[in-house]
Design a protein around this motif. Structure first.
Motif, short mmCIF file in Angstrom:
data_model
loop_
_atom_site.label_atom_id
_atom_site.label_comp_id
_atom_site.label_asym_id
_atom_site.label_seq_id
_atom_site.Cartn_x
_atom_site.Cartn_y
_atom_site.Cartn_z
N ILE A 368 0.85 -1.19 0.00
CA ILE A 368 0.00 0.00 0.00
C ILE A 368 0.88 1.23 0.00
O ILE A 368 1.81 1.35 0.82
CB ILE A 368 -0.94 0.01 1.21
N ASN A 370 0.81 5.38 0.15
CA ASN A 370 -0.05 6.52 0.50
C ASN A 370 0.82 7.66 0.99
O ASN A 370 1.62 7.47 1.92
CB ASN A 370 -1.05 6.10 1.59
N PRO A 371 0.80 8.80 0.35
CA PRO A 371 -0.06 9.13 -0.79
C PRO A 371 0.58 8.67 -2.07
O PRO A 371 1.79 8.58 -2.19
CB PRO A 371 -0.15 10.65 -0.71
N PRO A 372 -0.24 8.39 -3.12
CA PRO A 372 0.31 7.89 -4.37
C PRO A 372 0.87 8.99 -5.24
O PRO A 372 1.61 8.69 -6.19
CB PRO A 372 -0.89 7.22 -5.06
N THR A 399 -6.56 8.66 -4.07
CA THR A 399 -6.44 8.79 -2.61
C THR A 399 -5.82 7.56 -2.01
O THR A 399 -5.34 7.60 -0.87
CB THR A 399 -7.82 9.04 -1.99
N GLU A 400 -5.81 6.45 -2.75
CA GLU A 400 -5.24 5.23 -2.21
C GLU A 400 -4.70 4.39 -3.36
O GLU A 400 -5.30 4.32 -4.43
CB GLU A 400 -6.30 4.43 -1.43
N SER A 402 -2.71 0.47 -4.07
CA SER A 402 -2.19 -0.80 -3.54
C SER A 402 -1.72 -1.65 -4.71
O SER A 402 -2.31 -1.63 -5.78
CB SER A 402 -3.26 -1.55 -2.74
N PHE A 415 -6.21 1.20 -7.52
CA PHE A 415 -6.19 2.56 -6.98
C PHE A 415 -7.59 3.13 -7.10
O PHE A 415 -8.37 2.73 -7.96
CB PHE A 415 -5.17 3.44 -7.72
#
Length: 601
Positions: A368, A370-372, A399-400, A402, A415
């Motif tokens: 994961i 964050n932030p991308p 916003t996310e 993985s 995402f």
């Protein structure tokens, strides 16, 4: 006065005898009812009457003869009717058997009924009799002329080979060499087909001696075609140096939120993208109100969602570095703020290894980030390579983010954007997929099929052309010589009809069966038409014979029968004259008594 000769008495006695004779004649006629009882009554009338009586008795017997003839024709037609029904059933079975939905075992079962019906036609033709006379299986034909012939032609044909060429673009691992035209397969097949035609006509003819006969003209043509086919397949592989086959294009699936990326003719080469959207916590069905054709550049898709006033315009643009920029412009025309969750899932090129911007492989497992924003990754696959970049310059970054990077198997990048879009406002989201590169070389595959045929055709033609006189029955249909009606007798046995070997299984030829049954039906119908016409003629003959007999009886009656009223008148007259003569004779006999009176004086 004389006593030796009583002349008045003699004269009166002669008159009396005439009256007695006339009275006797009248009594004879009244008692017999005939005007002519003996030749002396009317010699010429008696001769005419006896001739008429011979005619009358002959006509009465002719009437019975004609009725027998009608019964015979009806018997023959009844047998032909049943044979027609059997032939119609055989035709129905043949049509059923020619259907390829049946198996060979099904056709063998149909053959059982066909053969039984054929046997029954043969039996009916032999059993249809009238007064022990066979009507439908006569073989005592008299052949006037036979022009029949048989011919067999054998033809060989080698038509020019037929070549079909298909070309397609294929992708092969780098280093794959070109391939010159070469054979990859060759197969031989053989097929035998049969075509059967039949023409049949029966025409009345007149033989040289004036006898009515028939000409039968029948042509059976069996065409057997054996086709030997060779199909040889060749292939060649030629390298293609065309940038169109490395340029990325996208293809969307109608009705699905799936997009395939890849070069031309290699749809999933650069990976696939799945999209899903939730509005205010509920998944919404996507409705495309307009969109550009797949593969367009730039491309757009305008999406709306049931139950909302939310709309998304999606743009895809190919950039100079061979990558694709993907942007979403979300417009909220509702009177309230909308919570949006746009989740994307990318399957990279096949067998990809994911590395970060510095070239270091990603760790296995679920990662994961964050932030991308500002993140970029490279995906190196066996077939193609791709990259993915998230940068706020393209619009809001997810916003996310993985990355599912299993130790074995296909990795996946997930995402999403979770955000609130205020009422009456819009927001732009974006990311960059690429640049793309291809690890395969592009080739044109030529698939060439050459079909060569060798055709052998055998045409067997059997012509039956016969003038013949069928056996016949002569009906004496009048009271005089030569007043006859001829009833021909035909043969409707299975051999004469040409159906003795019909069937759907070897050695019978199925294609031949239908034409043979049709020919048999046509022949039987011709015979039935002949009998129908003949029966109508015979019935008219019967009416004429009966009318003639009636008229002859009336004429003979006028000649020979007595007129009773006239004879009674004659009898009355004769009786009265006889009585008067008797009285006068008594007076005449008293004249000699006058001499005695003279002697007494």
């Amino acid at each position: 006065m004389r006593i030796s000769h009583n002349f008045p008495a003699f004269m009166i006695n002669n008159t009396l005898q005439k009256n007695v004779k006339a009275s006797s004649s009248s009594l004879e006629k009244l008692s017999s009812g005939l005007r002519i009882n003996k030749a002396s009554d009317d010699a010429a009338g008696l001769a005419i009457s006896e001739k008429m009586r011979a005619q009358i008795r002959g006509l009465n017997q002719a009437s019975r003869n004609v009725q027998d003839g009608i019964s015979l024709v009806q018997t023959a037609d009844g047998g032909l009717q049943e044979i027609t029904d059997i032939l119609q059933r055989q035709r129905e079975l043949v049509i059923q058997g020619l259907n390829d939905t049946l198996t060979d075992e099904d056709r063998r079962k149909i053959d059982l009924e066909l053969h039984q019906l054929t046997d029954e036609i043969e039996s009916l033709s032999n059993k249809t009799q009238f007064n022990t006379i066979n009507l439908l299986a006569r073989d005592d034909y008299r052949v006037l002329a036979d022009r029949s012939s048989s011919n067999s032609d054998f033809l060989v044909s080698d038509p020019p080979p037929v070549t079909s060429i298909n070309t397609s673009i294929v992708y092969k691992p780098r280093g794959t060499p070109e391939e010159a035209r070469h054979m990859i397969s060759s197969s031989d097949t053989s097929e035998t087909t049969h075509t059967f035609t039949n023409t049949n006509s029966i025409t009345p003819i007149i033989s040289p001696d004036g006898t009515e006969g028939f000409n039968e003209y029948n042509v059976d043509t069996l065409t057997t075609t054996k086709t030997d086919t060779n199909i040889t397949v060749y292939e060649s592989l030629t390298a293609v140096d065309d940038p169109e086959y490395s340029k990325p294009v996208y293809v969307y699936s109608v009705g699905m939120n799936k997009t395939s990326f890849g070069p031309k003719n290699f749809n999933d080469g650069y990976g696939t993208l799945f999209e899903n959207i939730e509005v205010n916590g509920s998944s919404r069905e996507v409705v495309y109100t307009s969109r550009s054709n797949p593969g367009s550049d730039p491309a757009f898709d305008y999406m709306v969602f049931h139950g909302t006033n939310l709309a998304i315009m999606r743009y895809r643009t190919i950039l100079a570095d061979n990558s694709m920029e993907i942007k979403y412009v979300i417009n909220n025309r509702d009177s309230f703020d909308s919570n949006i969750n746009l989740s994307n899932s990318i399957n990279p090129p096949t067998n990809s290894v994911i590395t970060d911007a510095g070239g270091s492989p990603m760790a296995n497992g679920n990662i994961i980030i964050n932030p991308p924003s500002g993140s970029s990754f490279n995906m190196t696959g066996t077939e193609a390579n791709a990259g993915i970049q998230f940068d706020d310059s393209l619009g809001l970054s997810p916003t996310e983010l993985s990355i599912n990077n299993p130790a074995a198997g296909q990795p996946q990048i997930n995402f999403d954007w979770q955000l609130t879009v205020p009422s009456g406002s819009s927001v732009t989201l974006g990311f960059k997929y690429g640049p793309f590169s291809l690890n395969y070389d592009v080739f044109e595959l030529t698939h060439e099929t050459v079909e060569t045929k060798h055709i052998e055709t055998t045409v067997n033609t059997d012509i039956t052309d016969i003038d013949y006189l069928p056996p016949k029955l002569i009906i004496q249909a009048g009271a005089n010589e030569g007043e006859t009606i001829v009833i021909p007798l035909f043969n409707v046995g299975t051999q004469w009809l040409g159906i003795q070997n019909i069937g759907l299984s070897p050695p019978s030829i199925p294609e031949q069966a239908l034409a043979k049954v049709d020919g048999a039906i046509e022949k039987v119908l011709h015979y039935r038409a002949a009998y129908g016409a003949l029966q109508n003629r015979i019935e008219h003959t019967l009416k004429n014979v009966d009318n003639s007999a009636e008229n002859q009886i009336s004429a003979e009656s006028r000649i020979r029968d007595a007129d009773m009223a006239k004879e009674i008148l004659n009898l009355t007259k004769s009786n009265m004259l006889t009585q008067a003569a008797q009285a006068i004779l008594t007076q005449a006999n008293q004249n000699p008594q006058a001499v005695l009176q003279l002697l007494k004086q």
